[in-house]
Design a protein around this motif. Structure first.
Motif, short mmCIF file in Angstrom:
data_model
loop_
_atom_site.label_atom_id
_atom_site.label_comp_id
_atom_site.label_asym_id
_atom_site.label_seq_id
_atom_site.Cartn_x
_atom_site.Cartn_y
_atom_site.Cartn_z
N ASP A 117 0.83 -1.20 0.00
CA ASP A 117 0.00 0.00 0.00
C ASP A 117 0.87 1.25 0.00
O ASP A 117 1.78 1.38 0.83
CB ASP A 117 -0.90 -0.01 1.24
CG ASP A 117 -1.73 1.25 1.36
OD1 ASP A 117 -2.73 1.37 0.64
OD2 ASP A 117 -1.35 2.12 2.17
N PRO A 118 0.63 2.19 -0.93
CA PRO A 118 1.50 3.38 -1.05
C PRO A 118 1.60 4.20 0.23
O PRO A 118 2.68 4.73 0.54
CB PRO A 118 0.85 4.18 -2.18
CG PRO A 118 0.13 3.17 -2.99
CD PRO A 118 -0.37 2.15 -2.01
N GLU A 119 0.51 4.34 0.96
CA GLU A 119 0.56 5.13 2.20
C GLU A 119 1.45 4.46 3.24
O GLU A 119 2.23 5.12 3.92
CB GLU A 119 -0.84 5.34 2.76
CG GLU A 119 -1.70 6.29 1.93
CD GLU A 119 -2.99 6.64 2.64
OE1 GLU A 119 -3.18 6.24 3.81
OE2 GLU A 119 -3.83 7.32 2.02
N LYS A 120 1.34 3.13 3.35
CA LYS A 120 2.21 2.42 4.28
C LYS A 120 3.67 2.48 3.81
O LYS A 120 4.57 2.65 4.63
CB LYS A 120 1.76 0.96 4.41
CG LYS A 120 0.44 0.79 5.14
CD LYS A 120 0.09 -0.68 5.30
CE LYS A 120 -1.20 -0.84 6.07
NZ LYS A 120 -1.58 -2.27 6.24
N ALA B 239 5.05 4.86 2.15
CA ALA B 239 5.54 6.21 2.45
C ALA B 239 5.96 6.32 3.92
O ALA B 239 7.00 6.90 4.25
CB ALA B 239 4.47 7.24 2.12
N LYS B 240 5.14 5.75 4.80
CA LYS B 240 5.46 5.80 6.22
C LYS B 240 6.77 5.06 6.51
O LYS B 240 7.66 5.59 7.20
CB LYS B 240 4.33 5.18 7.03
CG LYS B 240 4.59 5.16 8.53
CD LYS B 240 3.39 4.67 9.32
CE LYS B 240 3.19 3.18 9.19
NZ LYS B 240 2.17 2.68 10.13
N LEU C 285 7.51 11.46 -0.15
CA LEU C 285 7.45 10.27 0.70
C LEU C 285 8.13 10.54 2.05
O LEU C 285 7.60 10.19 3.10
CB LEU C 285 8.16 9.11 0.01
CG LEU C 285 7.34 8.22 -0.92
CD1 LEU C 285 8.22 7.10 -1.45
CD2 LEU C 285 6.13 7.66 -0.22
N GLU D 43 5.99 12.82 4.19
CA GLU D 43 4.83 12.13 4.77
C GLU D 43 5.23 11.32 5.99
O GLU D 43 4.53 11.31 7.01
CB GLU D 43 4.20 11.21 3.72
CG GLU D 43 3.41 11.94 2.64
CD GLU D 43 2.78 10.97 1.67
OE1 GLU D 43 2.45 9.85 2.08
OE2 GLU D 43 2.61 11.33 0.49
N ASP E 166 3.94 12.08 9.82
CA ASP E 166 3.27 11.03 10.59
C ASP E 166 4.00 10.79 11.90
O ASP E 166 3.38 10.62 12.96
CB ASP E 166 3.22 9.75 9.75
CG ASP E 166 2.48 8.63 10.46
OD1 ASP E 166 1.25 8.74 10.58
OD2 ASP E 166 3.12 7.65 10.88
N SER F 59 0.15 17.49 8.60
CA SER F 59 0.02 16.43 7.59
C SER F 59 0.29 16.93 6.18
O SER F 59 0.83 16.20 5.34
CB SER F 59 -1.38 15.81 7.66
OG SER F 59 -1.60 15.22 8.92
#
Length: 286
Positions: free
Chosen positions: A187-190, A192-193, A230, A233, A237, A259
């Motif tokens: 998943d792109p959001e994960k 990035a984190k 990335l 982000e 977070d 954010s």
């Protein structure tokens, strides 16, 4: 006590993937019972007194027991330690005893140390004074973290990929190649984190520069803008998690401001400032 971003990142990795703690315990020879699920439980392990007792991560393993199909089978207290602190030898036995008393099940202490010298120091047994009453911390240092060079292994366990990058990425580009390729399929959001976490943990090393270069390479179709986004982000977070851990209320406007920020320098300045503030407004004061 101020919580450093590095400390919080390691805690978040184990909160994101509680089963990872089980893997390390089994590698250390602990007989972990078969269980159906692992879950993060309350980290507040104190009593009714003015002294705060809070572990970094507390995990409960649950499964069929004699009286309950979702019985408490085993608790795990995960502590992250970057420096040698004698005080921990007094508070850790309380953490273990408190979680054991609350859930009436065996409890194990797992200590994660980003520096091997610190890991070796904490591995010493803690003698409580009562004859035979000794707590021997189970400690994981960089030498105990596997060298993950398979992108598939990173995709299956991104948190372990980040730990491997932090422990070995400064000197091994194959670890960073695996991290980069493995995160590209989740998943792109994960992703990035976890990229943000990795860059932070590799800060001021050749590994940080190598990972940034890898992300921006044409062969991977990553642009500099995308890489910066990335990283920002991940930093944003991380900052929000630090503020939450300090108990600072974050109104919607402040949360959105953090954010949406893509200035890594500004986010780093806010992160440094967060250690000393007690109210969100202080973060944005010039």
């Amino acid at each position: 006590m101020a919580i450093s971003p590095e400390h919080q990142i390691y805690a978040e990795l184990f909160a994101d993937a509680p089963d990872m703690a089980v893997g390390f315990l089994r590698d250390l020879g602990v007989n972990v019972p078969d269980y159906e699920r692992s879950e993060v439980t309350s980290c507040d392990l104190g009593h009714v007194d003015p002294v705060e007792r809070r572990s970094d991560v507390a995990i409960m393993l649950r499964g069929p027991g004699p009286d309950d199909p979702h019985d408490h089978l085993m608790g795990i207290v995960v502590e992250v330690q970057r420096d040698q602190k004698e005080r921990k030898r007094f508070t850790w036995p309380e953490y273990v005893a408190s979680l054991r008393s609350r859930h009436e099940c065996p409890v194990t202490l797992l200590t994660i140390c980003p520096r091997q010298s610190v890991a070796d120091w904490y591995a010493e047994p803690i003698h409580l004074g009562h004859p035979g009453f000794v707590l021997r911390p189970l400690v994981v240092g960089p030498d105990d973290i596997p060298v993950v060079t398979d992108p598939g292994a990173v995709a299956a366990s991104p948190t372990l990929g980040v730990l491997s990058a932090a422990a070995h990425g400064a000197g091994r580009t194959d670890v960073l190649d695996a991290l980069h390729s493995g995160l590209s399929v989740i998943d792109p959001e994960k992703a990035a984190k976890y990229i943000g976490y990795s860059l932070h943990l590799l800060a001021d090393t050749n590994g940080q520069k190598a990972l940034e270069t890898l992300m921006m390479a044409d062969t991977y179709e990553y642009s500099s803008t995308w890489a910066d986004s990335l990283r920002a982000e991940g930093e944003a977070d991380m900052l929000l998690r630090i503020l939450a851990a300090k108990g600072i209320d974050i109104p919607d406007g402040a949360r959105e401001r953090i954010s949406r920020c893509r200035d890594v320098g500004q986010l780093a300045a806010w992160a440094d400032k967060s250690a000393a503030i007690t109210h969100i407004d202080e973060l944005f004061d010039e």
